[in-house]
Design a protein around this motif. Structure first.
Motif, PDB file in Angstrom:
ATOM      1  N   LEU A 255      -1.662 -15.899  15.924  1.00 17.53           N
ATOM      2  CA  LEU A 255      -0.375 -15.817  15.191  1.00 17.53           C
ATOM      3  C   LEU A 255      -0.891 -15.453  13.724  1.00 17.53           C
ATOM      4  CD1 LEU A 255       1.785 -19.017  16.061  1.00 17.53           C
ATOM      5  CD2 LEU A 255       2.078 -16.551  16.929  1.00 17.53           C
ATOM      6  N   LEU A 256      -2.018 -15.932  13.330  1.00 17.88           N
ATOM      7  CA  LEU A 256      -2.459 -15.742  12.068  1.00 17.88           C
ATOM      8  C   LEU A 256      -2.690 -13.934  11.697  1.00 17.88           C
ATOM      9  CD1 LEU A 256      -3.084 -16.725   9.127  1.00 17.88           C
ATOM     10  CD2 LEU A 256      -5.543 -16.851   9.905  1.00 17.88           C
ATOM     11  N   PHE A 257      -3.461 -13.408  12.936  1.00 20.49           N
ATOM     12  CA  PHE A 257      -3.633 -11.974  12.669  1.00 20.49           C
ATOM     13  C   PHE A 257      -2.201 -11.395  12.871  1.00 20.49           C
ATOM     14  CE2 PHE A 257      -3.689  -8.523  15.714  1.00 20.49           C
ATOM     15  CZ  PHE A 257      -4.545  -7.577  14.924  1.00 20.49           C
ATOM     16  N   VAL A 258      -1.238 -11.627  13.576  1.00 14.39           N
ATOM     17  CA  VAL A 258       0.044 -11.105  13.770  1.00 14.39           C
ATOM     18  C   VAL A 258       0.642 -11.053  12.515  1.00 14.39           C
ATOM     19  CG1 VAL A 258       2.238 -10.791  15.002  1.00 14.39           C
ATOM     20  CG2 VAL A 258       0.240 -11.206  16.239  1.00 14.39           C
ATOM     21  N   GLY A 259       0.540 -12.229  11.909  1.00 12.13           N
ATOM     22  CA  GLY A 259       1.292 -12.537  10.352  1.00 12.13           C
ATOM     23  C   GLY A 259       0.530 -12.021   9.331  1.00 12.13           C
ATOM     24  N   VAL A 260      -0.597 -11.685   9.292  1.00  8.38           N
ATOM     25  CA  VAL A 260      -1.090 -10.852   8.059  1.00  8.38           C
ATOM     26  C   VAL A 260      -1.043  -9.147   8.457  1.00  8.38           C
ATOM     27  CG1 VAL A 260      -3.260 -10.127   7.165  1.00  8.38           C
ATOM     28  CG2 VAL A 260      -2.723 -12.632   7.463  1.00  8.38           C
ATOM     29  N   MET A 261      -1.208  -8.824   9.859  1.00 12.66           N
ATOM     30  CA  MET A 261      -0.689  -7.454  10.098  1.00 12.66           C
ATOM     31  C   MET A 261       0.652  -7.246   9.517  1.00 12.66           C
ATOM     32  SD  MET A 261      -1.320  -5.369  13.641  1.00 12.66           S
ATOM     33  CE  MET A 261      -0.071  -6.192  14.343  1.00 12.66           C
ATOM     34  N   HIS A 262       1.898  -8.062   9.810  1.00 11.88           N
ATOM     35  CA  HIS A 262       3.076  -7.690   9.346  1.00 11.88           C
ATOM     36  C   HIS A 262       3.124  -7.665   8.066  1.00 11.88           C
ATOM     37  CE1 HIS A 262       4.703  -7.718  13.415  1.00 11.88           C
ATOM     38  NE2 HIS A 262       5.828  -7.307  12.812  1.00 11.88           N
ATOM     39  N   ALA A 263       2.754  -8.715   7.219  1.00  9.94           N
ATOM     40  CA  ALA A 263       2.751  -8.793   5.757  1.00  9.94           C
ATOM     41  C   ALA A 263       2.292  -7.619   5.176  1.00  9.94           C
ATOM     42  CB  ALA A 263       1.882 -10.176   5.414  1.00  9.94           C
ATOM     43  N   THR A 264       1.080  -6.947   5.442  1.00 10.42           N
ATOM     44  CA  THR A 264       0.378  -6.082   4.813  1.00 10.42           C
ATOM     45  C   THR A 264       1.116  -4.545   4.907  1.00 10.42           C
ATOM     46  OG1 THR A 264      -1.161  -5.933   6.588  1.00 10.42           O
ATOM     47  CG2 THR A 264      -1.717  -7.071   4.783  1.00 10.42           C
ATOM     48  N   LEU A 265       2.159  -4.729   5.804  1.00  8.79           N
ATOM     49  CA  LEU A 265       2.825  -3.259   6.021  1.00  8.79           C
ATOM     50  C   LEU A 265       3.659  -2.788   4.717  1.00  8.79           C
ATOM     51  CD1 LEU A 265       4.452  -3.812   9.513  1.00  8.79           C
ATOM     52  CD2 LEU A 265       2.605  -2.097   8.896  1.00  8.79           C
ATOM     53  N   ILE A 266       3.599  -3.699   3.796  1.00  9.77           N
ATOM     54  CA  ILE A 266       4.367  -3.309   2.423  1.00  9.77           C
ATOM     55  C   ILE A 266       3.659  -2.511   1.560  1.00  9.77           C
ATOM     56  CG2 ILE A 266       5.713  -5.431   2.375  1.00  9.77           C
ATOM     57  CD1 ILE A 266       3.344  -6.500   0.255  1.00  9.77           C
ATOM     58  N   ALA A 267       2.159  -2.228   1.990  1.00  7.45           N
ATOM     59  CA  ALA A 267       1.437  -1.516   1.422  1.00  7.45           C
ATOM     60  C   ALA A 267       1.673   0.114   1.496  1.00  7.45           C
ATOM     61  CB  ALA A 267      -0.099  -1.618   1.757  1.00  7.45           C
ATOM     62  N   GLU A 268       2.324   0.435   2.691  1.00  6.58           N
ATOM     63  CA  GLU A 268       3.079   1.590   3.102  1.00  6.58           C
ATOM     64  C   GLU A 268       4.105   2.297   1.825  1.00  6.58           C
ATOM     65  OE1 GLU A 268       4.022   2.074   7.137  1.00  6.58           O
ATOM     66  OE2 GLU A 268       1.970   1.404   7.703  1.00  6.58           O
ATOM     67  N   LEU A 269       4.798   1.219   1.264  1.00  4.20           N
ATOM     68  CA  LEU A 269       5.789   1.799   0.390  1.00  4.20           C
ATOM     69  C   LEU A 269       5.087   2.380  -0.819  1.00  4.20           C
ATOM     70  CD1 LEU A 269       7.764  -1.632   0.366  1.00  4.20           C
ATOM     71  CD2 LEU A 269       8.370   0.506   1.375  1.00  4.20           C
ATOM     72  N   ARG A 270       5.694   3.192  -1.352  1.00  3.66           N
ATOM     73  CA  ARG A 270       5.396   4.310  -2.231  1.00  3.66           C
ATOM     74  C   ARG A 270       5.705   4.105  -3.683  1.00  3.66           C
ATOM     75  NH1 ARG A 270       1.284   5.307   0.510  1.00  3.66           N
ATOM     76  NH2 ARG A 270       1.920   6.668   2.598  1.00  3.66           N
ATOM     77  N   THR A 271       6.932   3.514  -4.084  1.00  2.00           N
ATOM     78  CA  THR A 271       7.166   3.247  -5.363  1.00  2.00           C
ATOM     79  C   THR A 271       7.148   1.699  -5.934  1.00  2.00           C
ATOM     80  OG1 THR A 271       9.755   3.177  -4.925  1.00  2.00           O
ATOM     81  CG2 THR A 271       8.694   5.321  -5.193  1.00  2.00           C
ATOM     82  N   ARG A 272       7.098   1.791  -7.123  1.00  2.00           N
ATOM     83  CA  ARG A 272       7.459   0.064  -7.609  1.00  2.00           C
ATOM     84  C   ARG A 272       8.758  -0.270  -7.397  1.00  2.00           C
ATOM     85  NH1 ARG A 272       4.779   0.832 -13.831  1.00  2.00           N
ATOM     86  NH2 ARG A 272       2.469   1.346 -12.787  1.00  2.00           N
ATOM     87  N   ARG A 273       9.709   0.285  -7.312  1.00  2.00           N
ATOM     88  CA  ARG A 273      11.274  -0.398  -6.883  1.00  2.00           C
ATOM     89  C   ARG A 273      11.274  -0.593  -5.711  1.00  2.00           C
ATOM     90  NH1 ARG A 273      16.531   2.876  -8.351  1.00  2.00           N
ATOM     91  NH2 ARG A 273      15.873   2.433 -10.444  1.00  2.00           N
ATOM     92  N   GLU A 274      10.421   0.161  -4.578  1.00  2.00           N
ATOM     93  CA  GLU A 274      10.486  -0.337  -3.073  1.00  2.00           C
ATOM     94  C   GLU A 274       9.757  -1.585  -3.105  1.00  2.00           C
ATOM     95  OE1 GLU A 274      11.266   3.774  -0.635  1.00  2.00           O
ATOM     96  OE2 GLU A 274       9.191   3.239  -1.318  1.00  2.00           O
ATOM     97  N   LEU A 275       8.650  -1.692  -3.670  1.00  3.38           N
ATOM     98  CA  LEU A 275       7.637  -2.848  -3.540  1.00  3.38           C
ATOM     99  C   LEU A 275       8.313  -4.026  -4.350  1.00  3.38           C
ATOM    100  CD1 LEU A 275       4.791  -3.688  -2.568  1.00  3.38           C
ATOM    101  CD2 LEU A 275       3.997  -3.076  -4.901  1.00  3.38           C
ATOM    102  N   ALA A 276       8.930  -3.837  -5.337  1.00  4.03           N
ATOM    103  CA  ALA A 276       9.607  -4.821  -5.867  1.00  4.03           C
ATOM    104  C   ALA A 276      10.666  -5.611  -5.079  1.00  4.03           C
ATOM    105  CB  ALA A 276      10.328  -4.657  -7.298  1.00  4.03           C
TER     106      ALA A 276
END
Length: 380
Positions: free
Chosen positions: A319-340
């Protein structure tokens, strides 16, 4: 071989959540694996492409965290199935692309990741909910899994086209073999039974399970998967429309959920996993689906016993593996507004313990940004 191997590319997401739902929430193992396998084969035939089948992540994460039973999960699956059938048949699924922007989808995935990580730590490790004792013939399954892992790893090194995901299948086969030789073991399907949710369970599932999943599935399962199919496969991928994806999701969940199966969806991340591992045709995922069907029919009755021997740390680690994998998908966002926006949704979900609250707050922020931008354009 590479094409077929790529069909197993999304197993690291499906298998851990399926294992947790069978072990913690007592879903029917045969309905879980056969349901996923049949849906894989069906969408492979319909699209001729490696379209993924995944557990409904928000439903799974919340259900695992809360320890919900099969009837509560069935209520969510039935409502989501009906909703997506309606979205498909009405044509709304193809017209909602503008609402669920990437920042909102990634924010929901971040929320799901946080919830899974919290569950892995609080509910399984620190609370000692799942204890492990080397007794009662457990040595057999562990030896079987170890031997299968060594053999599968050796084969993988000699045949690079076979992905690491096949190691998980090898472990399950090895565990079944070990159980068979360490005591009486019933092979075959686990008997199916209808789950009849009550009115109260439908009411609870609507707010806690269905609504957060609806937002995630609209953005990721429909819009992002459809877009990714076009990016990877060009003109052939244009047949993978949000409406058709919503229809397959709706029908599958309406059939499988009342049988104690796992609520299912599609997903852009799963499509990427299949493609990156080499899958190019529907044949690849159809073979994987066939393996899941065989696993559910042959090992379904033994699955509760088999999975009960897993140490808490292994289940928590999955479960930890799946959770971390999902959480790190935000790295694909390109702008600061999207990340915020994504971080804001994740923060609200974590603080309130409710993904729906995070989604509503995030959509309000997106609407506020749109109003401000519109006002600025008018002034200019």
């Amino acid at each position: 071989m590479r094409d077929i191997g790529g069909g197993f590319g999304d197993a690291p997401l499906l298998i851990p959540l399926a294992v947790a739902l069978v072990t913690i929430n007592h879903l029917n193992a045969t309905a879980v694996f056969v349901g996923a396998g049949v849906l894989y084969i069906t969408v492979a035939y319909l699209h001729r492409l490696p379209i993924p089948v995944q557990p409904l992540k928000a439903v799974s994460a919340i259900a695992i965290s809360a320890g919900l039973g099969p009837s509560g999960i069935a209520a969510a699956g039935l409502m989501i199935g009906a909703l997506f059938m309606g979205l498909s048949l009405s044509g709304l699924a193809d017209r909602l692309r503008v609402v669920f922007i990437p920042a909102v989808v990634r924010g929901i995935q971040l929320s799901v990741g946080i919830l899974l990580v919290r569950t892995a730590w609080d509910e399984m490790v620190r609370s000692g909910q799942f204890s492990f004792r080397l007794s009662g013939g457990v040595e057999g399954p562990l030896i079987g899994m170890t031997v299968a892992l060594v053999v599968a790893a050796a084969v993988w090194r000699r045949i690079p086209g076979i992905p690491v995901a096949l190691l998980a299948v090898g472990l399950l086969v090895g565990a079944l073999f070990g159980l068979h030789h360490s005591g009486p073991l019933t092979l075959g399907p686990e008997p199916l039974r209808l789950e009849g949710p009550s009115g109260g369970q439908f009411a609870v599932a609507l707010w806690t399970l269905a609504l957060p999943q609806l937002a995630l599935s609209l953005g990721n399962s429909l819009m992002a998967t459809s877009s990714a199919a076009v990016s990877y496969f060009g003109q052939q991928g244009r047949s993978v429309t949000p409406g058709r994806l919503a229809l397959s999701m709706g029908v599958a969940n309406l059939i499988v959920s009342p049988l104690g199966g796992m609520p299912m969806c599609h997903g852009a991340g799963g499509l990427t996993a299949h493609v990156r591992m080499g899958a190019r045709t529907g044949r690849a995922t159809a073979v994987y689906g066939g393996v899941l069907v065989v696993l559910g029919l042959v090992g379904g009755a033994a699955a509760p016993t088999l999975l009960a021997v897993l140490p808490a740390c292994i289940l928590a680690g999955l479960l930890l593996f799946v959770g971390v994998m999902h959480a790190t998908l935000i790295a694909e966002l390109r702008t600061r507004r999207e990340l915020a926006i994504a971080l804001f949704i994740g923060a609200v979900s974590a603080l309130t313990g409710n993904i729906t609250a995070g989604v509503v707050a995030g959509l309000l922020v997106v609407g506020l940004f749109a109003i401000i931008r519109h006002g600025a354009d008018q002034a200019g």
